[in-house]
Design an enzyme around this catalytic site. Structure first.
Site, short mmCIF file in Angstrom:
data_model
loop_
_atom_site.label_atom_id
_atom_site.label_comp_id
_atom_site.label_asym_id
_atom_site.label_seq_id
_atom_site.Cartn_x
_atom_site.Cartn_y
_atom_site.Cartn_z
N LEU A 98 -7.46 8.84 0.49
CA LEU A 98 -6.41 8.65 -0.51
C LEU A 98 -5.02 8.91 0.06
O LEU A 98 -4.02 8.75 -0.64
CB LEU A 98 -6.69 9.51 -1.74
CG LEU A 98 -7.76 8.88 -2.64
CD1 LEU A 98 -8.26 9.86 -3.68
CD2 LEU A 98 -7.21 7.62 -3.31
N THR A 117 -11.19 13.51 -6.78
CA THR A 117 -10.43 12.26 -6.65
C THR A 117 -9.08 12.37 -7.34
O THR A 117 -8.08 11.90 -6.82
CB THR A 117 -11.19 11.08 -7.30
OG1 THR A 117 -12.45 10.98 -6.70
CG2 THR A 117 -10.44 9.78 -7.11
N PHE A 132 -12.32 16.12 0.85
CA PHE A 132 -12.39 15.01 1.79
C PHE A 132 -11.70 13.75 1.28
O PHE A 132 -11.32 12.89 2.06
CB PHE A 132 -13.85 14.71 2.16
CG PHE A 132 -14.51 13.64 1.32
CD1 PHE A 132 -15.01 13.92 0.07
CD2 PHE A 132 -14.61 12.35 1.81
CE1 PHE A 132 -15.62 12.92 -0.69
CE2 PHE A 132 -15.22 11.35 1.06
CZ PHE A 132 -15.71 11.64 -0.19
N LYS A 133 -11.53 13.67 -0.03
CA LYS A 133 -10.92 12.45 -0.57
C LYS A 133 -9.49 12.26 -0.09
O LYS A 133 -8.97 11.15 -0.12
CB LYS A 133 -11.01 12.48 -2.09
CG LYS A 133 -12.45 12.37 -2.56
CD LYS A 133 -12.58 12.34 -4.06
CE LYS A 133 -14.02 12.06 -4.47
NZ LYS A 133 -14.89 13.21 -4.21
N ASP A 134 -8.86 13.32 0.38
CA ASP A 134 -7.52 13.19 0.94
C ASP A 134 -7.48 12.23 2.12
O ASP A 134 -6.47 11.56 2.34
CB ASP A 134 -7.01 14.55 1.43
CG ASP A 134 -6.63 15.48 0.29
OD1 ASP A 134 -6.15 14.99 -0.75
OD2 ASP A 134 -6.81 16.70 0.45
#
Ligand SMILES: *Cc1c(COP(=O)(O)O)cnc(C)c1O
Length: 492
Positions: free
Chosen positions: A113, A143, A108-110
């Site tokens: 980011l 991350t 989900f950090k995509d």
């Protein structure tokens, strides 16, 4: 204009572009706005993810103009995700699963980011900053690769990622150590995530000013302490809500619960921000693994990090100090920066702090908590696959179990969205264990076995990374991080 101020009381506010460039406030606090813009969800019916992102980022991140935000959003999401919705919702039984793993690194950090580097690059141009930006990031696994992918070859920015040598999956490690790009470095720490995060915070606090000036480098962060990382996560709470309304699973205005697999408290805090902007959110259920500091905190009002750090099958949630909680404390303590400062000092010196009952009552209006052990997460993966043919990764499974327990304990029958934060293909060994399968020794064979069992495809970027040789092999002690950074800054 509404400015961003520090949770620890540095009184002078800054605009969003400045806050994005700095990452952390000079006094060690986190940037926050006292007041939220009001963004009624009724006005947004029919808007797609990008339109929502433009509206929400445009209103929240004061100091960028609408054209700039439009450009950032376009570049962030243009062709990088493998589904047009960016964050689709799937009905799995009577729970809705918000799939946040369709980006380039399958976590989900995509989502955030992809946007942060664009916001930062735009901020560099706006402010006419002459220094290069060096992003320092500690990662518990996901991350790192998402940040490296987002910042790779962005002009004017370099990035160094530190990750714990043990406790991340072979695929996560390969994603980072094989990353191409000229402006990046990757280094393992012989310690856990908290050691890496503490080391990064120390560098921010202690890297000598004259050294920074001499190297023409300003430090910043891609962790969710950066407001430019947090803000894009607000968007999918709105998009999930509108999705459910559109498919008739929810009436406009009805309350919706979200259950969030939580580590650093960034993802769930974005849900709270959405609520304060006016999204009809019922409860935000904070799901923890066996490192259940947050469960205890929400139940007792005492945050106590003095406990054993456990390595679990949901490594991105193996955290004892959840940085973003500081922003919630600030709001719950009525923006009393001194009260926040005292508690952060107590955490540092004594390993714990407690909250006044009034503040906890406010927090509990919006938050509930539950935790799941590895065994319970594995059991959830197995059950959900048997009953619904749906495969979850271990982080999502923790949230699934927490959502079940929350419902059973409270009888709250409001519709519930479980945030799915990683593709199951990122953790094949755990998923295959849950399904009672033999684990092939080789990660590529594990992916293949999962494809056969589920009839789905592994995300293309995950399959490819296993074929490449690592570029980065450094492993250092936490105490050597400062020297490592200084050396890399001078060696170019
Ligand atoms: C980072 C991460 C989390 C935790 O999110 P926070 O914002 O740190 O609370 C949960 N699941 C996965 C897969 C992650 O990568």
């Amino acid at each position: 204009m509404e400015l961003f101020i520090s949770t620890r009381g540095d009184a002078s506010g800054v605009t969003a572009p400045e806050a994005v460039l700095r990452g952390i406030a000079p006094d060690g606090g986190l940037y926050i706005r006292k007041d939220m813009p009001s963004i009624p969800v009724e006005e947004l019916a029919g808007a797609d993810f990008r339109a929502l992102a433009e509206r929400i980022l445009g209103e929240y991140l004061t100091g960028y103009d609408r054209e700039e935000i439009r450009g950032c959003v376009e570049r962030a999401y243009d062709g990088k995700f493998d589904v047009p919705e960016i964050a689709p919702v799937r009905a799995v039984g009577d729970i809705h699963v918000l799939e946040l793993f369709h980006g380039p690194t399958a976590a989900f950090k995509d989502v955030a980011l992809s946007a942060l580097p664009q916001l930062m690059s735009c901020a560099l141009q706006k402010t006419g900053a002459r220094d290069e930006i060096l992003i320092l990031t500690a990662t518990s696994g996901d991350t790192g690769s998402a940040a490296l992918t987002g910042f790779r070859d962005v002009p004017g920015i370099r990035i160094i990622v530190f990750y714990p040598d043990r406790g991340i999956s072979p695929i996560q490690r390969a994603q980072m150590t094989t990353m191409a790009g000229d402006n990046l470095g990757v280094c393992a720490i012989s310690g856990n995530f908290d050691d890496a995060q503490t080391g990064v915070k120390r560098i921010f606090a202690e890297l000598p000013e004259d050294f920074r000036a001499r190297c023409h480098v300003a430090l910043s962060s891609a962790n969710s302490i950066n407001i430019g990382r947090l803000a894009p996560q607000i968007v999918y709470y709105y998009s999930a809500y509108l999705d459910l309304v559109q498919r008739g699973a929810l009436r406009m205005g009805e309350k919706l619960n979200f259950c969030v697999p939580t580590g650093n408290f960034g993802d769930i805090l974005a849900g709270y921000f959405a609520k304060r902007m006016g999204l009809p959110v019922g409860k935000l259920i904070c799901a923890s693994n066996a490192n259940n500091v947050l469960t205890d905190f929400l139940n007792t009002g005492v945050y106590d990090k003095k406990r054993k750090f456990l390595t679990t099958i949901s490594p991105s949630m193996d955290i004892l100090v959840s940085s973003n909680l500081e922003r919630l404390l600030y709001l719950a303590l009525d923006c009393d920066a001194r009260a926040v400062r005292e508690r952060m000092a107590a955490l540092n010196e004594r390993g714990e702090y407690s909250m006044p009952e009034a503040a906890m009552a406010k927090i509990r209006e919006s938050f509930a908590a539950a935790c799941a052990t590895d065994e319970q997460a594995l059991d959830a993966i197995r059950r959900v696959f048997r009953e619904h043919r749906y495969l979850m990764d271990p982080h999502t499974a923790v949230a699934w179990k927490a959502a079940e327990d929350y419902r059973a304990a409270t009888g709250d029958r409001a519709p519930c969205v479980v945030l799915s934060t990683a593709s199951p293909y990122k953790f094949p060994a755990s998923v295959l264990t849950a399904l009672g399968e033999e684990i092939p020794a080789d990660a590529a064979a594990q992916l293949k076995r999962m494809e056969e069992l589920s009839g789905t495809k592994a995300p293309a970027p995950l399959a490819h990374v296993l074929d490449r040789a690592p570029r980065f092999r450094d492993v250092i002690a936490p105490g050597e991080m400062m020297n490592y950074v200084m050396e890399r800054m001078t060696r170019r």
